[in-house]
Motif scaffolding. Structure first.
Motif, PDB file in Angstrom:
ATOM      1  N   VAL A 203       0.846  -1.370  -0.121  1.00  0.00           N
ATOM      2  CA  VAL A 203       0.048   0.006  -0.210  1.00  0.00           C
ATOM      3  C   VAL A 203       0.902   1.256  -0.038  1.00  0.00           C
ATOM      4  N   CYS A 204       0.630   2.288  -0.848  1.00  0.00           N
ATOM      5  CA  CYS A 204       1.361   3.611  -0.912  1.00  0.00           C
ATOM      6  C   CYS A 204       1.065   4.504   0.270  1.00  0.00           C
ATOM      7  N   GLN A 205       1.797   4.612   1.288  1.00  0.00           N
ATOM      8  CA  GLN A 205       1.666   5.767   2.293  1.00  0.00           C
ATOM      9  C   GLN A 205       2.378   6.850   2.389  1.00  0.00           C
ATOM     10  N   ALA A 206       1.835   7.822   2.757  1.00  0.00           N
ATOM     11  CA  ALA A 206       2.497   9.151   2.628  1.00  0.00           C
ATOM     12  C   ALA A 206       3.730   9.037   3.609  1.00  0.00           C
ATOM     13  N   CYS A 207       4.766   9.963   3.287  1.00  0.00           N
ATOM     14  CA  CYS A 207       5.721   9.992   4.038  1.00  0.00           C
ATOM     15  C   CYS A 207       5.659  10.749   5.178  1.00  0.00           C
ATOM     16  N   PRO A 208       6.180  10.415   6.459  1.00  0.00           N
ATOM     17  CA  PRO A 208       5.596  11.540   7.704  1.00  0.00           C
ATOM     18  C   PRO A 208       6.428  12.784   7.608  1.00  0.00           C
ATOM     19  N   THR A 209       5.828  13.916   8.275  1.00  0.00           N
ATOM     20  CA  THR A 209       6.644  14.994   8.455  1.00  0.00           C
ATOM     21  C   THR A 209       8.190  14.573   8.723  1.00  0.00           C
ATOM     22  N   GLY A 210       8.779  15.393   8.215  1.00  0.00           N
ATOM     23  CA  GLY A 210      10.384  15.263   8.203  1.00  0.00           C
ATOM     24  C   GLY A 210      11.352  14.339   7.467  1.00  0.00           C
ATOM     25  N   LYS A 211      10.355  13.979   6.697  1.00  0.00           N
ATOM     26  CA  LYS A 211      10.741  12.713   5.516  1.00  0.00           C
ATOM     27  C   LYS A 211      10.313  12.845   4.037  1.00  0.00           C
ATOM     28  N   TYR A 212      10.863  12.378   3.097  1.00  0.00           N
ATOM     29  CA  TYR A 212      10.526  12.729   1.938  1.00  0.00           C
ATOM     30  C   TYR A 212      10.889  11.609   0.916  1.00  0.00           C
ATOM     31  N   ASN A 213      10.242  11.517  -0.102  1.00  0.00           N
ATOM     32  CA  ASN A 213      10.542  10.560  -1.143  1.00  0.00           C
ATOM     33  C   ASN A 213      10.736  11.079  -2.576  1.00  0.00           C
ATOM     34  N   THR A 214      11.627  10.867  -3.497  1.00  0.00           N
ATOM     35  CA  THR A 214      11.418  11.378  -4.706  1.00  0.00           C
ATOM     36  C   THR A 214      10.694  10.501  -5.653  1.00  0.00           C
ATOM     37  N   LEU A 215       9.967  10.839  -7.079  1.00  0.00           N
ATOM     38  CA  LEU A 215       9.439  10.060  -7.718  1.00  0.00           C
ATOM     39  C   LEU A 215      10.150   8.814  -8.059  1.00  0.00           C
ATOM     40  N   GLU A 216      11.355   9.002  -8.485  1.00  0.00           N
ATOM     41  CA  GLU A 216      12.370   7.941  -8.896  1.00  0.00           C
ATOM     42  C   GLU A 216      12.470   7.028  -7.789  1.00  0.00           C
ATOM     43  N   ASN A 217      12.584   7.177  -6.536  1.00  0.00           N
ATOM     44  CA  ASN A 217      12.815   6.261  -5.283  1.00  0.00           C
ATOM     45  C   ASN A 217      11.718   5.712  -5.110  1.00  0.00           C
ATOM     46  N   ALA A 218      10.342   6.349  -5.384  1.00  0.00           N
ATOM     47  CA  ALA A 218       9.145   5.986  -4.705  1.00  0.00           C
ATOM     48  C   ALA A 218       8.945   4.681  -5.910  1.00  0.00           C
ATOM     49  N   ARG A 219       9.107   5.077  -7.097  1.00  0.00           N
ATOM     50  CA  ARG A 219       8.897   3.918  -8.161  1.00  0.00           C
ATOM     51  C   ARG A 219       9.652   2.849  -8.076  1.00  0.00           C
ATOM     52  N   ALA A 220      10.796   3.085  -7.365  1.00  0.00           N
ATOM     53  CA  ALA A 220      11.694   1.809  -7.039  1.00  0.00           C
ATOM     54  C   ALA A 220      11.633   1.092  -5.911  1.00  0.00           C
ATOM     55  N   ASN A 221      10.387   1.536  -5.162  1.00  0.00           N
ATOM     56  CA  ASN A 221       9.995   0.980  -3.897  1.00  0.00           C
ATOM     57  C   ASN A 221      11.073   1.189  -2.776  1.00  0.00           C
ATOM     58  N   ILE A 222      11.633   2.472  -2.833  1.00  0.00           N
ATOM     59  CA  ILE A 222      12.768   2.751  -1.954  1.00  0.00           C
ATOM     60  C   ILE A 222      11.999   3.588  -0.635  1.00  0.00           C
ATOM     61  N   SER A 223      12.377   3.306   0.422  1.00  0.00           N
ATOM     62  CA  SER A 223      11.288   3.776   1.581  1.00  0.00           C
ATOM     63  C   SER A 223      11.829   5.557   1.750  1.00  0.00           C
ATOM     64  N   CYS A 224      10.667   6.047   2.440  1.00  0.00           N
ATOM     65  CA  CYS A 224      10.982   7.478   2.448  1.00  0.00           C
ATOM     66  C   CYS A 224      12.394   7.898   3.176  1.00  0.00           C
ATOM     67  N   SER A 225      13.117   8.894   2.898  1.00  0.00           N
ATOM     68  CA  SER A 225      14.528   9.481   3.806  1.00  0.00           C
ATOM     69  C   SER A 225      14.125  10.645   4.333  1.00  0.00           C
ATOM     70  N   ASP A 226      15.083  10.496   5.630  1.00  0.00           N
ATOM     71  CA  ASP A 226      15.074  11.793   6.347  1.00  0.00           C
ATOM     72  C   ASP A 226      15.687  12.819   5.854  1.00  0.00           C
ATOM     73  N   CYS A 227      15.020  13.975   6.304  1.00  0.00           N
ATOM     74  CA  CYS A 227      15.633  15.266   5.967  1.00  0.00           C
ATOM     75  C   CYS A 227      16.904  15.689   6.773  1.00  0.00           C
ATOM     76  N   VAL A 228      18.076  16.067   5.965  1.00  0.00           N
ATOM     77  CA  VAL A 228      19.134  16.319   6.682  1.00  0.00           C
ATOM     78  C   VAL A 228      19.760  17.606   6.621  1.00  0.00           C
ATOM     79  N   ASN A 229      20.551  17.805   7.264  1.00  0.00           N
ATOM     80  CA  ASN A 229      21.342  19.254   7.251  1.00  0.00           C
ATOM     81  C   ASN A 229      20.441  20.279   7.686  1.00  0.00           C
ATOM     82  N   GLY A 230      19.753  19.998   8.589  1.00  0.00           N
ATOM     83  CA  GLY A 230      18.939  20.888   9.149  1.00  0.00           C
ATOM     84  C   GLY A 230      17.629  21.205   8.352  1.00  0.00           C
TER      85      GLY A 230
END
Length: 244
Positions: A203-230
């Motif tokens: 099931v496609c679930q939204a990345c929570p606050t403080g995380k993100y996912n690019t279209l390329e990664n989302a299509r590749a079934n890569i999980s959401c990543s944490d925002c970094v560098n502040g």
């Protein structure tokens, strides 16, 4: 006297040999070939049978129609209908050597339904594939008119065109946007996640606050990543992080 003796009907020659199958004689005459698709057994005075592929109707040999056959010389007034979805390639047939429309040989001589995406419009042994990007709704189809556009495609002027990115369609349907959080490449179903989402238990679930996912990664079934560098973001389902 012996010189006045003649052969009995169905026999001829000096030794009064029997006429061959397919021949006849009477009145001491030489054996003659049967005519008009008739046949005889050995030693016959008349041709009272029909050759294989024909039937005897009012003393006339008529062809077996398409879809029927006779495999031996006979005096029957009907031919045998083909069974088990079989047929004949024409008239005057001695066997059921092809399949009815909508069927094909399975390699063992059996006639089975044309599989999805194919059709058979006439008596034959193989089914014909639908055109590019086309399929059929169900098996056993008999016409190219039964071919419709695949899912992920739409029809225009008799041709199938792919739905745009982010859209899909059912078989023989019109394009529509994927549900929120889902994505499709051109000509496919909505089976990938959109930017800002990740696949969790299919099931496609939204990345929570403080995380993100690019279209390329989302299509590749890569999980959401944490925002970094502040960097961070607000809300859910973000495709990137905002600079602070």
């Amino acid at each position: 006297s012996a010189s006045e003796c003649i052969c009995v009907d169905g026999y001829s020659g000096q030794n009064c040999d029997p006429c061959n199958p397919g021949e006849y004689s009477s009145g001491g005459a030489e054996c003659q070939a049967c005519q008009n698709n008739k046949w005889s057994t050995a030693g016959s005075a008349t041709c009272d049978l029909c050759i294989a592929g024909y039937k005897l109707v009012a003393n006339t040999c008529e062809v077996c129609p398409q879809g029927e056959y006779s495999d031996t010389p006979n005096n029957q007034n009907t031919c045998t209908p083909c069974a088990d979805n079989k047929s004949t390639s024409g008239t005057a047939s001695t066997s059921c050597d092809v399949c009815k429309p909508g069927y094909e040989h399975d390699g063992s001589g059996n006639c089975v339904d044309c599989p999805v995406g194919t059709y058979s419009g006439s008596e034959s042994t193989t089914c014909t594939a639908c055109g590019q990007y086309e399929t059929t709704i169900g098996t056993g189809k008999t016409s190219p008119d039964d071919c419709v556009c695949n899912s992920g495609y739409y029809e225009s002027s008799g041709q199938c065109f792919s739905c745009p990115d982010g859209q899909t369609s059912p078989v023989n349907g019109t394009c529509f946007s994927c549900p929120a959080g889902y994505y499709s490449e051109t000509g496919t179903t909505c089976d990938q996640c959109a930017a800002g989402y990740e696949m969790v238990s299919e099931v496609c679930q939204a990345c929570p606050t403080g995380k993100y996912n690019t279209l390329e990664n989302a299509r590749a079934n890569i999980s959401c990543s944490d925002c970094v560098n502040g960097n961070t973001n607000y809300g859910t389902g973000n495709a990137y992080c905002n600079h602070c």
